[in-house]
Enzyme design. Structure first.
Site, PDB file in Angstrom:
ATOM      1  N   SER A 122       0.804  -1.110   0.072  1.00 37.66           N
ATOM      2  CA  SER A 122       0.096   0.229   0.015  1.00 37.66           C
ATOM      3  C   SER A 122       0.868   1.297  -0.100  1.00 37.66           C
ATOM      4  O   SER A 122       2.079   1.225   0.294  1.00 37.66           O
ATOM      5  CB  SER A 122      -0.883  -0.079   1.346  1.00 37.66           C
ATOM      6  N   TYR A 147       1.957   8.851  18.243  1.00 44.14           N
ATOM      7  CA  TYR A 147       2.469   8.419  16.873  1.00 44.14           C
ATOM      8  C   TYR A 147       3.875   9.130  16.676  1.00 44.14           C
ATOM      9  O   TYR A 147       5.039   8.831  16.233  1.00 44.14           O
ATOM     10  CB  TYR A 147       1.537   8.780  15.823  1.00 44.14           C
TER      11      TYR A 147
HETATM   12  P1  NAP Z   1      -0.492   2.994   4.164  1.00 43.06           P
HETATM   13  O1  NAP Z   1      -0.843   3.094   2.726  1.00 43.06           O
HETATM   14  O2  NAP Z   1      -1.513   2.726   5.119  1.00 43.06           O
HETATM   15  O3  NAP Z   1       0.710   1.799   4.254  1.00 43.06           O
HETATM   16  C1  NAP Z   1       1.224   1.333   5.424  1.00 43.06           C
HETATM   17  C2  NAP Z   1       1.718   0.006   5.393  1.00 43.06           C
HETATM   18  O4  NAP Z   1       2.081  -0.602   6.573  1.00 43.06           O
HETATM   19  C3  NAP Z   1       0.538  -0.978   4.731  1.00 43.06           C
HETATM   20  O5  NAP Z   1       1.303  -1.705   3.670  1.00 43.06           O
HETATM   21  C4  NAP Z   1       0.225  -1.797   6.022  1.00 43.06           C
HETATM   22  O6  NAP Z   1       0.146  -3.048   5.557  1.00 43.06           O
HETATM   23  C5  NAP Z   1       1.642  -1.902   6.614  1.00 43.06           C
HETATM   24  N1  NAP Z   1       1.528  -2.129   8.060  1.00 43.06           N
HETATM   25  C6  NAP Z   1       0.930  -1.481   9.023  1.00 43.06           C
HETATM   26  N2  NAP Z   1       0.916  -2.036  10.353  1.00 43.06           N
HETATM   27  C7  NAP Z   1       1.683  -3.352   9.994  1.00 43.06           C
HETATM   28  C8  NAP Z   1       2.090  -4.453  10.690  1.00 43.06           C
HETATM   29  N3  NAP Z   1       1.805  -4.803  12.222  1.00 43.06           N
HETATM   30  N4  NAP Z   1       2.791  -5.448  10.162  1.00 43.06           N
HETATM   31  C9  NAP Z   1       3.026  -5.213   8.815  1.00 43.06           C
HETATM   32  N5  NAP Z   1       2.803  -4.206   7.957  1.00 43.06           N
HETATM   33  C10 NAP Z   1       2.056  -3.407   8.685  1.00 43.06           C
HETATM   34  O7  NAP Z   1       0.350   4.335   4.524  1.00 43.06           O
HETATM   35  P2  NAP Z   1       1.664   5.133   4.036  1.00 43.06           P
HETATM   36  O8  NAP Z   1       1.150   6.441   4.207  1.00 43.06           O
HETATM   37  O9  NAP Z   1       2.004   4.746   2.975  1.00 43.06           O
HETATM   38  O10 NAP Z   1       2.754   4.695   5.356  1.00 43.06           O
HETATM   39  C11 NAP Z   1       3.968   4.173   5.074  1.00 43.06           C
HETATM   40  C12 NAP Z   1       4.762   4.772   6.211  1.00 43.06           C
HETATM   41  O11 NAP Z   1       4.797   6.337   5.999  1.00 43.06           O
HETATM   42  C13 NAP Z   1       4.184   4.673   7.705  1.00 43.06           C
HETATM   43  O12 NAP Z   1       5.580   4.380   8.338  1.00 43.06           O
HETATM   44  C14 NAP Z   1       3.938   6.113   7.999  1.00 43.06           C
HETATM   45  O13 NAP Z   1       3.918   6.422   9.382  1.00 43.06           O
HETATM   46  C15 NAP Z   1       4.775   6.904   7.135  1.00 43.06           C
HETATM   47  N6  NAP Z   1       4.072   8.313   6.862  1.00 43.06           N
HETATM   48  C16 NAP Z   1       2.983   8.566   6.262  1.00 43.06           C
HETATM   49  C17 NAP Z   1       2.630   9.987   6.032  1.00 43.06           C
HETATM   50  C18 NAP Z   1       1.507  10.279   5.121  1.00 43.06           C
HETATM   51  O14 NAP Z   1       0.928  11.267   5.152  1.00 43.06           O
HETATM   52  N7  NAP Z   1       0.813   9.026   4.325  1.00 43.06           N
HETATM   53  C19 NAP Z   1       3.461  10.968   6.654  1.00 43.06           C
HETATM   54  C20 NAP Z   1       4.500  10.601   7.252  1.00 43.06           C
HETATM   55  C21 NAP Z   1       5.173   9.395   7.333  1.00 43.06           C
HETATM   56  P3  NAP Z   1      -1.601  -3.569   5.842  1.00 43.06           P
HETATM   57  O15 NAP Z   1      -2.225  -2.537   5.092  1.00 43.06           O
HETATM   58  O16 NAP Z   1      -1.599  -4.891   5.231  1.00 43.06           O
HETATM   59  O17 NAP Z   1      -2.006  -3.353   7.190  1.00 43.06           O
END
Ligand code: NAP
Length: 249
Positions: free
Chosen positions: A16, A150
Site C-alpha cells: 500500500s 505516533y
Molecule cells: P499505508 O498506505 O497505510 O501503508 C502502510 C503500510 O504499513 C501498509 O502496507 C500496511 O499493511 C503496513 N503495516 C501496518 N501495520 C503493519 C504491521 N503490524 N505489520 C506489517 N505491516 C504493517 O500508509 P503510508 O502513508 O504509505 O505509510 C507508510 C509509512 O509512511 C508509515 O510508516 C507512515 O507512518 C509514514 N508516513 C506517512 C505519511 C502520510 O501522510 N501518508 C506521512 C508521514 C509518514 P496492511 O495495509 O496490510 O496493514
C-alpha cells in the site's frame, strides 16, 4: 544502467501507499524485491499487477517471529540483502487525555519494535556497503493534535537510527530515513476518524504546506530510490524531509 540492478531489497508495508510505490520503482530499476505486508489479500492483489523479480511475504512487523521469518524467506530466495526499507507504520489518533495502554502498545509495537527487531534479524544478512532506510515523519518537528503517541514513535525511531548509523560504520552500511509530510495514501482512512473529519484535516494540512498540496507516494518513492542508490553514496545518517516545505516554516 538501471540504478538498482540485481540489488536485493526488503520493503515492509509494501502492499500500500509509499511502500508499494517504492517497490514498483525499485523493480523498474532492476532490483529483486521482497514485498512484505500484513494483509495477504492486499499482497495477492499487488502481486497480480507487478512485473519483475519479486516475492511477497505476509508478516506482521509487531510480531518478533514474523520478522525472523521475513528475513529467512528473503535469504532462502535471494541469499543476501542489499537494501532494507523499514516503512510499515500506523497512525491512529488519540488526544492526550484519552490515550489507552492498547493505543500506546499497538503504536510502539508496530512503529518502533517492528523495525528495530526486523533490523536485528536482517543485519547478519545485509551485504557490507548496503543500505538501511526508514520511514519517519515530520511529526517529530511539528505538533499535530491527536498524534502524540505516533509522533513519539517516530522520534524514538530517529534516535535509534543515529546509534545504528554509528554501530554499522565498520561495515560501511548507510542508514538514512525519509520524513514525509502529508502524502495522499490510504493511511488517513485507517486513523479511526470519520470521513468528514479526515477531509477537513486534509484541507488543513494542505493549507499549511508551502506548496499548497499533499504529496504523492510516487514523489516519496523517488527520494527512497535516491537514498538507496549509489547517487547517495556519501549520504549517511540523515533524515530527508519530503513535505513541500511544511517542516521548514
Ligand atoms: P499505508 O498506505 O497505510 O501503508 C502502510 C503500510 O504499513 C501498509 O502496507 C500496511 O499493511 C503496513 N503495516 C501496518 N501495520 C503493519 C504491521 N503490524 N505489520 C506489517 N505491516 C504493517 O500508509 P503510508 O502513508 O504509505 O505509510 C507508510 C509509512 O509512511 C508509515 O510508516 C507512515 O507512518 C509514514 N508516513 C506517512 C505519511 C502520510 O501522510 N501518508 C506521512 C508521514 C509518514 P496492511 O495495509 O496490510 O496493514
Amino acid at each position: 544502467m538501471k540504478k538498482l540492478q540485481n540489488k536485493v531489497v526488503v520493503i515492509t508495508g509494501a502492499n500500500s501507499g509509499i511502500g508499494l510505490a517504492t517497490a514498483k520503482l525499485y523493480l523498474e530499476e532492476g532490483a529483486k524485491v521482497v514485498l512484505s505486508g500484513r494483509r495477504q489479500e492486499a499482497l495477492d492483489e499487488v502481486a497480480n499487477k507487478l512485473e519483475g523479480d519479486f516475492i511477497t511475504v505476509q508478516a506482521d512487523v509487531s510480531v518478533p517471529r514474523d520478522n525472523a521469518r521475513l528475513i529467512e524467506e528473503t535469504t532462502d530466495k535471494y541469499g543476501k540483502i542489499d537494501i532494507l526499507f523499514l516503512n510499515a507504520g500506523i497512525a491512529p489518533v488519540s488526544p492526550a487525555h484519552d490515550i489507552s495502554e492498547e493505543h500506546y502498545d499497538t503504536l510502539f509495537d508496530t512503529n518502533v519494535k517492528g523495525p528495530i527487531l526486523a533490523t536485528k534479524e536482517a543485519l547478519p544478512h545485509i551485504n557490507d556497503g548496503g543500505t538501511i532506510l526508514f520511514t519517519n515523519s515530520i511529526v517529530t518537528q511539528k505538533g499535530f493534535d491527536g498524534l502524540g503517541v505516533y509522533s513519539a514513535t517516530k522520534g524514538a525511531l530517529r534516535a535509534y537510527q543515529r546509534v545504528l548509523t554509528s554501530e554499522l560504520k565498520s561495515r560501511k552500511i548507510r542508514v538514512n530515513s525519509i520524513a514525509p509530510g502529508p502524502i495522499d495514501t490510504p493511511i488517513y482512512g485507517k486513523m479511526g476518524l470519520p470521513q468528514d473529519v479526515v477531509e477537513e484535516m486534509g484541507k488543513g494540512f494542505a493549507q499549511q504546506v508551502p506548496l499548497g498540496r499533499f504529496g504523492t507516494s510516487e514523489e516519496i518513492a523517488k527520494s527512497a530510490l535516491f537514498l538507496a542508490s549509489d547517487d547517495a553514496s556519501y549520504i549517511n545518517g540523515v533524515e530527508l524531509e519530503i513535505d513541500g516545505g511544511l517542516s521548514q516554516i
